[in-house]
Scaffold this motif. Structure first.
Motif, mmCIF file in Angstrom:
data_model
loop_
_atom_site.group_PDB
_atom_site.id
_atom_site.type_symbol
_atom_site.label_atom_id
_atom_site.label_comp_id
_atom_site.label_asym_id
_atom_site.label_seq_id
_atom_site.Cartn_x
_atom_site.Cartn_y
_atom_site.Cartn_z
ATOM 1 N N ALA A 185 19.030 -3.986 -1.076
ATOM 2 C CA ALA A 185 18.372 -3.084 -0.156
ATOM 3 C C ALA A 185 16.892 -3.527 0.563
ATOM 4 C CB ALA A 185 17.954 -1.849 -1.158
ATOM 5 N N GLY A 186 16.899 -4.874 0.274
ATOM 6 C CA GLY A 186 15.764 -5.449 0.797
ATOM 7 C C GLY A 186 14.408 -5.298 0.022
ATOM 8 N N ALA A 187 14.700 -4.878 -1.258
ATOM 9 C CA ALA A 187 13.213 -4.847 -2.040
ATOM 10 C C ALA A 187 12.810 -6.053 -2.438
ATOM 11 C CB ALA A 187 13.649 -4.091 -3.189
ATOM 12 N N TRP A 188 11.454 -6.254 -2.741
ATOM 13 C CA TRP A 188 10.633 -7.397 -3.356
ATOM 14 C C TRP A 188 11.107 -7.077 -5.047
ATOM 15 C CZ3 TRP A 188 9.090 -12.081 -1.925
ATOM 16 C CH2 TRP A 188 8.107 -12.839 -2.867
ATOM 17 N N THR A 189 11.592 -8.195 -5.594
ATOM 18 C CA THR A 189 11.859 -7.866 -6.935
ATOM 19 C C THR A 189 10.790 -8.759 -7.933
ATOM 20 O OG1 THR A 189 13.489 -9.794 -6.897
ATOM 21 C CG2 THR A 189 13.982 -7.342 -6.615
ATOM 22 N N VAL A 190 10.275 -8.245 -9.012
ATOM 23 C CA VAL A 190 9.437 -8.664 -9.909
ATOM 24 C C VAL A 190 9.982 -8.661 -11.429
ATOM 25 C CG1 VAL A 190 7.177 -8.964 -10.868
ATOM 26 C CG2 VAL A 190 7.570 -8.056 -8.349
ATOM 27 N N GLU A 191 9.809 -9.680 -12.029
ATOM 28 C CA GLU A 191 10.298 -9.703 -13.469
ATOM 29 C C GLU A 191 8.827 -9.965 -14.274
ATOM 30 O OE1 GLU A 191 13.374 -11.716 -16.601
ATOM 31 O OE2 GLU A 191 12.175 -13.093 -15.254
ATOM 32 N N LEU A 192 8.461 -8.997 -15.325
ATOM 33 C CA LEU A 192 7.522 -9.201 -16.101
ATOM 34 C C LEU A 192 7.991 -9.277 -17.454
ATOM 35 C CD1 LEU A 192 4.911 -6.490 -14.526
ATOM 36 C CD2 LEU A 192 4.886 -9.191 -13.936
ATOM 37 N N CYS A 227 14.664 1.401 -2.372
ATOM 38 C CA CYS A 227 13.539 0.924 -2.802
ATOM 39 C C CYS A 227 12.870 -0.271 -2.102
ATOM 40 C CB CYS A 227 13.470 0.706 -4.254
ATOM 41 S SG CYS A 227 14.326 -0.840 -4.838
ATOM 42 N N ASP A 228 11.591 -0.481 -2.125
ATOM 43 C CA ASP A 228 10.762 -1.620 -1.275
ATOM 44 C C ASP A 228 10.414 -2.451 -2.641
ATOM 45 O OD1 ASP A 228 10.709 -0.430 1.389
ATOM 46 O OD2 ASP A 228 9.876 1.224 0.293
ATOM 47 N N LEU A 229 10.102 -1.816 -3.551
ATOM 48 C CA LEU A 229 9.697 -2.954 -5.016
ATOM 49 C C LEU A 229 10.309 -2.475 -6.020
ATOM 50 C CD1 LEU A 229 7.297 -4.852 -5.976
ATOM 51 C CD2 LEU A 229 5.988 -2.877 -6.348
ATOM 52 N N PHE A 230 10.924 -3.537 -6.643
ATOM 53 C CA PHE A 230 11.735 -3.172 -8.159
ATOM 54 C C PHE A 230 10.875 -4.128 -8.976
ATOM 55 C CE2 PHE A 230 14.857 -4.860 -11.242
ATOM 56 C CZ PHE A 230 15.363 -3.505 -11.811
ATOM 57 N N ILE A 231 10.718 -3.598 -10.243
ATOM 58 C CA ILE A 231 9.921 -4.304 -11.245
ATOM 59 C C ILE A 231 10.572 -4.202 -12.573
ATOM 60 C CG2 ILE A 231 7.799 -4.593 -12.436
ATOM 61 C CD1 ILE A 231 6.304 -3.363 -10.176
ATOM 62 N N GLU A 245 0.749 -1.095 -0.138
ATOM 63 C CA GLU A 245 -0.005 -0.060 -0.025
ATOM 64 C C GLU A 245 0.809 1.114 0.080
ATOM 65 O OE1 GLU A 245 -2.637 -0.044 3.109
ATOM 66 O OE2 GLU A 245 -3.752 -1.944 2.536
ATOM 67 N N ARG A 246 2.095 1.156 0.672
ATOM 68 C CA ARG A 246 3.040 2.449 0.574
ATOM 69 C C ARG A 246 4.583 1.609 0.267
ATOM 70 N NH1 ARG A 246 0.937 6.658 2.267
ATOM 71 N NH2 ARG A 246 2.928 7.680 2.534
ATOM 72 N N GLY A 247 5.336 2.677 0.076
ATOM 73 C CA GLY A 247 6.693 2.215 -0.163
ATOM 74 C C GLY A 247 7.302 2.816 -1.357
ATOM 75 N N ASN A 248 8.720 2.634 -1.588
ATOM 76 C CA ASN A 248 9.337 3.087 -2.568
ATOM 77 C C ASN A 248 9.235 2.258 -3.721
ATOM 78 O OD1 ASN A 248 9.683 5.582 -1.120
ATOM 79 N ND2 ASN A 248 11.573 4.888 -0.209
ATOM 80 N N ILE A 249 9.081 2.548 -5.026
ATOM 81 C CA ILE A 249 9.026 1.737 -6.192
ATOM 82 C C ILE A 249 10.020 2.185 -7.344
ATOM 83 C CG2 ILE A 249 7.671 1.003 -8.060
ATOM 84 C CD1 ILE A 249 5.210 1.212 -6.549
ATOM 85 N N VAL A 250 10.837 1.338 -7.766
ATOM 86 C CA VAL A 250 11.438 1.669 -8.876
ATOM 87 C C VAL A 250 11.431 0.633 -9.935
ATOM 88 C CG1 VAL A 250 13.758 1.616 -9.802
ATOM 89 C CG2 VAL A 250 13.658 2.350 -7.750
ATOM 90 N N ILE A 251 11.075 1.035 -11.303
ATOM 91 C CA ILE A 251 10.607 0.243 -12.488
ATOM 92 C C ILE A 251 11.457 0.418 -13.252
ATOM 93 C CG2 ILE A 251 8.727 -0.196 -14.157
ATOM 94 C CD1 ILE A 251 6.711 0.989 -11.897
ATOM 95 N N LEU A 252 12.128 -0.539 -13.910
ATOM 96 C CA LEU A 252 12.940 -0.516 -15.288
ATOM 97 C C LEU A 252 12.167 -1.241 -16.298
ATOM 98 C CD1 LEU A 252 15.791 -0.238 -16.539
ATOM 99 C CD2 LEU A 252 16.204 -2.690 -15.854
ATOM 100 N N THR A 253 12.085 -0.508 -17.456
ATOM 101 C CA THR A 253 11.529 -1.054 -18.652
ATOM 102 C C THR A 253 12.625 -1.175 -19.634
ATOM 103 O OG1 THR A 253 10.711 0.888 -19.689
ATOM 104 C CG2 THR A 253 9.168 0.070 -18.101
ATOM 105 N N GLY A 254 12.245 -2.260 -20.724
ATOM 106 C CA GLY A 254 13.315 -2.414 -21.910
ATOM 107 C C GLY A 254 12.309 -2.538 -23.091
#
Length: 237
Positions: A200-207, A175-179, A5-14
């Protein structure tokens, strides 16, 4: 994992996020660098040796981009940014390896283009950087210094340093979430961002359409077309 619901997000797109908009990927089978020799088109040395061929290549890609439209994946990211910033849920950074402008046209307000922007040119003589959607040649004068022969695409070529790395690494460190979306995980430093985020302890997601070279580093992995995966996954928020 449930969406935070909250946190710092970093998103990388290719390139995979723009492929369904009709823009070619680079390193996949049948991609741009299978059809063209990057050593003759995407290095400072190539530009110095044959600016005509380099300009012709990027002029064609610019025309292709101007005919393309953002897709549902771009629009889903714009909606997430609006939600995150509007409700002040945390920091939000969208980093793209793409040189297209489809994130912006899809509604994203702030995009860090680490590999530059195709619809901009800059002058090797005076450093002037400006929006430029039209064809460029070695005879095109710079609008600032009026000298011809110095304009080049505002893109990061092989052997050049990506842009905005200090900002990116600072964001990854908190960051708390990296996608990662539509990226092959073969090009560094971007391929190393997942490891930085995990440290950094972030949850990491690959789409992505298929597993990349660093897929095993992600906590969560989903594969398929970006126009389905991205809206579906971001629909958790």
């Amino acid at each position: 994992m449930a969406a935070p619901e909250r946190g710092n997000i970093v998103i990388l797109t290719g390139a995979g996020i723009s492929a369904e908009s009709g823009l070619g990927t680079f390193r996949d089978k049948g991609g741009i660098w299978e059809k063209f020799d990057w050593q003759k088109l995407a290095t400072p040395e190539a530009f110095a040796a044959d600016p005509h061929s380099v300009h012709a290549f990027y002029n064609a890609r610019r025309d292709n981009l101007l005919a393309a439209e953002p897709n549902d994946a771009h629009r889903a990211l714009a909606a997430l940014e609006m939600l995150w910033r509007g409700e002040e849920r945390g920091d939000y950074l969208l980093v793209t390896q793409n040189i297209d402008d489809l994130h912006a046209r899809g509604g994203s307000m702030e995009v860090l283009h680490m590999h530059g922007e195709l619809l901009k040119s800059r002058c090797n003589f005076c450093g002037h950087l400006f929006e430029h959607e039209h064809a460029v040649s070695a005879r095109t004068p710079c609008p600032a210094c009026n000298k011809a022969g110095g304009l080049r695409p505002h893109v990061v070529w092989f052997g050049e340093m990506p842009l905005g790395l200090d900002t990116i690494y600072e964001a990854l460190g908190g960051c708390d979430l990296f996608i990662a979306i539509g990226t092959s995980g073969t090009v560094y430093p971007a391929a190393g961002f997942v490891a930085e985020a995990k440290a950094a302890g972030a949850w990491t997601v690959e789409l992505s359409l298929e597993p990349g070279e660093v897929s095993t580093l992600f906590d969560e992995r989903h594969y398929g077309p970006a126009t389905k995966l991205v809206p579906d996954w971001l629909g958790r928020f």
